[in-house]
Design an enzyme around this catalytic site. Sequence first.
Site, short mmCIF file in Angstrom:
data_model
loop_
_atom_site.label_atom_id
_atom_site.label_comp_id
_atom_site.label_asym_id
_atom_site.label_seq_id
_atom_site.Cartn_x
_atom_site.Cartn_y
_atom_site.Cartn_z
N HIS A 1 0.78 -1.28 0.00
CA HIS A 1 0.17 0.15 0.09
C HIS A 1 0.79 1.31 -0.18
O HIS A 1 0.48 2.14 -0.16
CB HIS A 1 -0.94 -0.09 1.37
CG HIS A 1 -2.30 0.43 0.85
ND1 HIS A 1 -2.38 1.46 0.04
CD2 HIS A 1 -3.55 0.32 1.47
CE1 HIS A 1 -3.88 1.69 -0.17
NE2 HIS A 1 -4.58 1.08 0.75
N ASP B 1 -1.90 2.01 -4.96
CA ASP B 1 -3.20 2.45 -4.41
C ASP B 1 -4.16 1.41 -4.51
O ASP B 1 -4.20 0.73 -5.69
CB ASP B 1 -3.70 3.82 -5.04
CG ASP B 1 -2.78 4.97 -4.64
OD1 ASP B 1 -2.17 5.10 -3.51
OD2 ASP B 1 -2.62 6.04 -5.39
#
Length: 431
Positions: free
Chosen positions: A403, A407
């Site tokens: 992450h 995204d």
Amino acid sequence: MGRFVFKLPDLGEGTAEAEIVAWHVKIGDMVAEDAPLVDMLTDKATVEMTSPVAGKVIEIAGAPGEMAAVGGAIAVFEVEGSGNAADEASPKAQPKPVAEVVQAPPPVVEKAEAPPPAPQPTPPRQPVETVAHAIPDRAPGEKPLASPAVRRRAEDLGVKLGHVAGTGPAGRITHEDLDAFIAGARSGPAASAPTLARRTAVEEVKVIGMRRAIARQMQESKRRIPHFAYVEEVDMTELEDLRVHLNATKRADQPKLTMLPFMMRALVRVLPAYPQINARFDDEAGVVHRYAGVHIGIATQTSNGLIVPVVRHAETLDVWAAAAEVARVAEIARSGKGSKDDLSGSTITLTSLGPLGGIATTPVINHPEVAIIGPNKIVDRPVVRHGQIAVRKMMNLSSSFDHRVVDGYDAAEFIQRVKAMLEHPATLFMD
């Protein structure tokens, strides 16, 4: 005569230490130059070190399972001439006698079993097959006497009444007799039946070798990477039909196709639009390296644990070549003969449990990559298609992403593009 100190050389990719796997020599052996000396394990592969000189082994540092630092002395030889050890430190700080090096105790130790505890009554409703009991005295073929309620209860418990002694009138079996049998004891003065023995042994397994390297890599991945998972359902019916057809019509020199080559084809078609996913993240330098070439790691289960050999430049391979390359690198991994190049440098990893694939998985990213794709097993399921219920071959496609780099929206869009190609397999081969 002189002394030659052999120091562990740099094994590549910034390795600071390596684990001693096995010695091929012992103190007192005469060895030739380039003869096998010791096997060393890095995070990536097992490397066979050879003797740099001809001479007699007079000192060895480290037993199998111990770590050796790069640049540290691991062996000393007695050689002709002056050698190199006039001012060199030898491994005397941690020498190992021959008995310890050659006959090192195995890493698995089983503690002595504690004395068995005092017998305890077996809990009620213990399955009859696990309870020792005596056969009651009845004439051959004699049917045991019992009320319908007792018979129903015995049937529910899986007890054969012919094995139960009755204490009621004319030897009738009562509920109490059934309870006594289930508890493992006979009514009357007979001794209680023995209970099952407890298992008290504890096995200690030292985490060394490849298992230690895997544990360290998994810990590093989970510690450093903030994972997030994404799972999507894919209709594999058309692709499975194509795969079966191609296998039925392939040439004798072509490999059998599994689902993985088609998955690889989908990845190489979609990844150019998502360069942040085909990447490796050097989080210490704060740099993401995005790759044009697609180097796919193939997570492979071996007798030594999970190893990830690499199919390089998968974008240049058709499904047949991809299948052959997957088979080649998997065999390298299972045989333990993979080089550092074979086992490093992947930019994204595929992991599949095949028929054991389960409903969904949350695969661990292969650090320093930023994504891993895990296809699950294909099963027939009823689905609504064009307003009608139809049986289709469905598969869940699991994935995990870093992450920090990827995204959630981009990951979902990427998987949706992969799904579309798998559900319309003709697009895998169209420019």
